[in-house]
Write a protein that holds these residues in place. Sequence first.
Motif, mmCIF file in Angstrom:
data_model
loop_
_atom_site.group_PDB
_atom_site.id
_atom_site.type_symbol
_atom_site.label_atom_id
_atom_site.label_comp_id
_atom_site.label_asym_id
_atom_site.label_seq_id
_atom_site.Cartn_x
_atom_site.Cartn_y
_atom_site.Cartn_z
ATOM 1 N N LYS A 58 0.810 -1.221 0.000
ATOM 2 C CA LYS A 58 0.000 0.000 0.000
ATOM 3 C C LYS A 58 0.839 1.264 0.000
ATOM 4 O O LYS A 58 0.336 2.351 -0.326
ATOM 5 C CB LYS A 58 -0.964 0.001 1.176
ATOM 6 N N TYR A 59 2.109 1.152 0.351
ATOM 7 C CA TYR A 59 2.988 2.312 0.311
ATOM 8 C C TYR A 59 3.870 2.345 -0.939
ATOM 9 O O TYR A 59 4.604 3.302 -1.152
ATOM 10 C CB TYR A 59 3.879 2.353 1.553
ATOM 11 N N SER A 72 2.805 6.891 -4.868
ATOM 12 C CA SER A 72 2.624 6.383 -3.512
ATOM 13 C C SER A 72 3.657 7.033 -2.593
ATOM 14 O O SER A 72 4.577 7.715 -3.054
ATOM 15 C CB SER A 72 2.825 4.863 -3.518
ATOM 16 N N PRO A 73 3.550 6.842 -1.263
ATOM 17 C CA PRO A 73 4.536 7.445 -0.350
ATOM 18 C C PRO A 73 5.979 7.074 -0.685
ATOM 19 O O PRO A 73 6.870 7.925 -0.622
ATOM 20 C CB PRO A 73 4.113 6.899 1.023
ATOM 21 N N TYR A 74 6.237 5.811 -1.023
ATOM 22 C CA TYR A 74 7.612 5.422 -1.350
ATOM 23 C C TYR A 74 8.067 6.030 -2.672
ATOM 24 O O TYR A 74 9.222 6.463 -2.805
ATOM 25 C CB TYR A 74 7.737 3.900 -1.415
ATOM 26 N N ARG A 320 7.212 0.754 7.916
ATOM 27 C CA ARG A 320 7.236 1.843 6.942
ATOM 28 C C ARG A 320 8.491 2.700 7.108
ATOM 29 O O ARG A 320 9.115 3.092 6.114
ATOM 30 C CB ARG A 320 5.983 2.707 7.088
ATOM 31 N N GLU A 324 11.090 3.248 4.135
ATOM 32 C CA GLU A 324 11.340 4.622 3.685
ATOM 33 C C GLU A 324 12.841 4.923 3.689
ATOM 34 O O GLU A 324 13.356 5.561 2.756
ATOM 35 C CB GLU A 324 10.602 5.616 4.583
#
Length: 426
Positions: A58-59, A72-74, A320, A324
């Motif tokens: 999901k990231y 996405s965040p990544y 996460r 990250e």
Amino acid sequence: MTKNSQSYISRRTVLRGLGVGLALPLLDAMAPAFAAAEAPVGPQRLIAIQTNQGILPKYFFPDGVGRDYKASPYLQILDKFRNRMTVFSGVSHPEVDGGHEAEQCFLTAAPHPGMGGFRNSISVDQFAAERIGHLTRFPSLTLSVGTKRSLSYTQSGVQIPGEDSPSRLFRKLFVQGSKQEVEAQLAKLRHGRSILDSVGERAQQLGNRVGSSDRDKLDQFYTGVRDLEKRLHKSEQWEQQPKPSVEMAPPQDYDDPGALIERTRVMYDLARIAMDTDSTRLVSIFVYQNDAKPNIPGVGTGTHPLTHHGNQPEKLEQLRRIEEAQFQELATLLGGLDERDAGGGSLLDTTSVIYGTALGNGNSHANNNLPVLIAGGGFRHAQHLALGANSDYPLPNLFVSVLQRLGIETDKFATSTGTMRGLEAL
């Protein structure tokens, strides 16, 4: 018939027609076919990286497809390189299963690694090394973070030990041995060649005493011996050439089991400099995460336990943070490659960087819908290719596209069905 209307011969077709793997001389009739295959300017390179505990889907996976996807965040961490990378979803290795066992197949795609009697196959970096490795001092570099295992396997499926010591790797790449050390190494190489000469002669003598079927096997063996002799001879030549000098200070090794990011950073640096000095053009890096707590603020346990998060928010948040930090290191690697000129473009333009994992979901140990991206390499990027429908699309197709970009004439690797759909060269 005029030259412009002439039907030119494809070298690939000729090879298939003859049914052999020998390189033919370059004929005039083949020139246009080669012109398209050799379009890249300057040498092409490959860095293949796998993290072994999966990546939180999901990231990683973006919303939307094509060029208008929402990062996405990544992927936001890699936003500077959005136009220089392609993100995939719906890809996997056909028939590669077994949860964590699949990590050994990331670059090989050998099926069913969890079954008894499993035997791996050659990895894509070593497939390339057999064909272009002689062009550099080191045919390939097999690097590891946190383990001596690697992603790289020989033609017979034997794992090549990973180099996990930054200081030892630095010495290997850039520290010139004394005259006595060089002479000792040359003596070892020459001794190896003399042994192979004896083995080859014995094989030829034996060939006169066996049947035709066995002679064919011995001929193949003798050809392999001669190929190895040639590689040893090339190694002798490199031993007598000075190693490149670099501005980087000799790196330290890390005894701290929690130095996951620190180890990753220095190995990425060494891989980048190895490419920049053309010491090699093929690198694999296995980033191994275990139960040790990494030195990352807000993280209180190791990566592996956190992957079994059961959707608990506090575990997901720690995982996460770890991932990250890893994407930050990837961004630094891409930036370092992009800063170096490679003649007609940056080093990133001539280096295909594959980043991914053999676990689609670490929590469930699924091996489908793998988080994978490719940056650089001179492809048309800036897109999210969603390739899965009723079943996943073969990830080995990406390897075929990269191999062709490296100048290797092939349309097949492992379980591929062609090149990567939607990924085109500039």
